[in-house]
Scaffold this motif. Structure first.
Motif, PDB file in Angstrom:
ATOM      1  N   PHE A  23      -3.401   6.688   9.986  1.00  8.49           N
ATOM      2  CA  PHE A  23      -3.306   5.231  10.043  1.00  8.49           C
ATOM      3  C   PHE A  23      -4.668   4.533   9.952  1.00  8.49           C
ATOM      4  O   PHE A  23      -4.741   3.335   9.754  1.00  8.49           O
ATOM      5  N   GLN A  72      -7.848   3.183   8.317  1.00  7.15           N
ATOM      6  CA  GLN A  72      -8.061   2.717   6.957  1.00  7.15           C
ATOM      7  C   GLN A  72      -9.528   2.731   6.523  1.00  7.15           C
ATOM      8  O   GLN A  72      -9.859   2.215   5.470  1.00  7.15           O
ATOM      9  N   CYS A 110      -6.541  -0.430  11.225  1.00 10.31           N
ATOM     10  CA  CYS A 110      -5.550   0.595  11.547  1.00 10.31           C
ATOM     11  C   CYS A 110      -4.182  -0.035  11.348  1.00 10.31           C
ATOM     12  O   CYS A 110      -3.935  -1.139  11.829  1.00 10.31           O
ATOM     13  N   THR A 111      -3.295   0.653  10.662  1.00  8.62           N
ATOM     14  CA  THR A 111      -1.982   0.079  10.391  1.00  8.62           C
ATOM     15  C   THR A 111      -1.128  -0.053  11.655  1.00  8.62           C
ATOM     16  O   THR A 111      -0.164  -0.807  11.654  1.00  8.62           O
ATOM     17  N   LEU A 112      -1.486   0.630  12.726  1.00  5.01           N
ATOM     18  CA  LEU A 112      -0.749   0.486  13.988  1.00  5.01           C
ATOM     19  C   LEU A 112      -1.145  -0.786  14.732  1.00  5.01           C
ATOM     20  O   LEU A 112      -0.402  -1.271  15.586  1.00  5.01           O
TER      21      LEU A 112
END
Length: 118
Positions: free
Chosen positions: A84, A86, A96-98
């Motif tokens: 996650f 990036q 971070c995609t979270l």
């Protein structure tokens, strides 16, 4: 007396259409990646007080994870090794995609950790 007129539209071959469609999709994807990378440096850093950070047990130093609370944590797990994360190899903080709209520390960790594919 009314006469009907036919509307003549230019003809486009399937090949021409596909070339334009592929070029357009590629340009859109590239601009999204470039804009995303440029903005990642401007993202605010995720704080430990953030509700999502608390829910996922985020820490900025993966060596300080509470082993009793997160027994699945392993010593080689950190944000830089997470799927996650990036950022690149030299980015201290990255998106971070979270945690949308926030940057996480490369040495951090949270319970959402997922290893990057080999």
């Amino acid at each position: 007396m009314m006469t009907s007129k036919t509307l003549s539209l230019p003809t486009t071959s399937r090949r021409q259409f596909l070339k334009v469609a592929v070029f357009g999709a590629g340009a859109a994807a590239l601009s999204t990646v470039l804009i995303g990378k440029a903005r990642a440096a401007d993202l605010p850093h995720l704080t430990l007080d953030d509700a999502t950070a608390k829910a996922l047990g985020y820490v900025e130093d993966h060596t300080k994870v509470d082993a009793a609370k997160y027994p699945n944590h392993q010593s080689d797990q950190d944000c830089a090794a997470c799927n996650f994360f990036q950022g690149g190899d030299n980015d201290e903080y990255a998106a971070c995609t979270l945690f949308p709209g926030k940057a996480v520390h490369r040495n951090g960790w949270c319970s959402g950790y997922a290893p990057k594919p080999a």
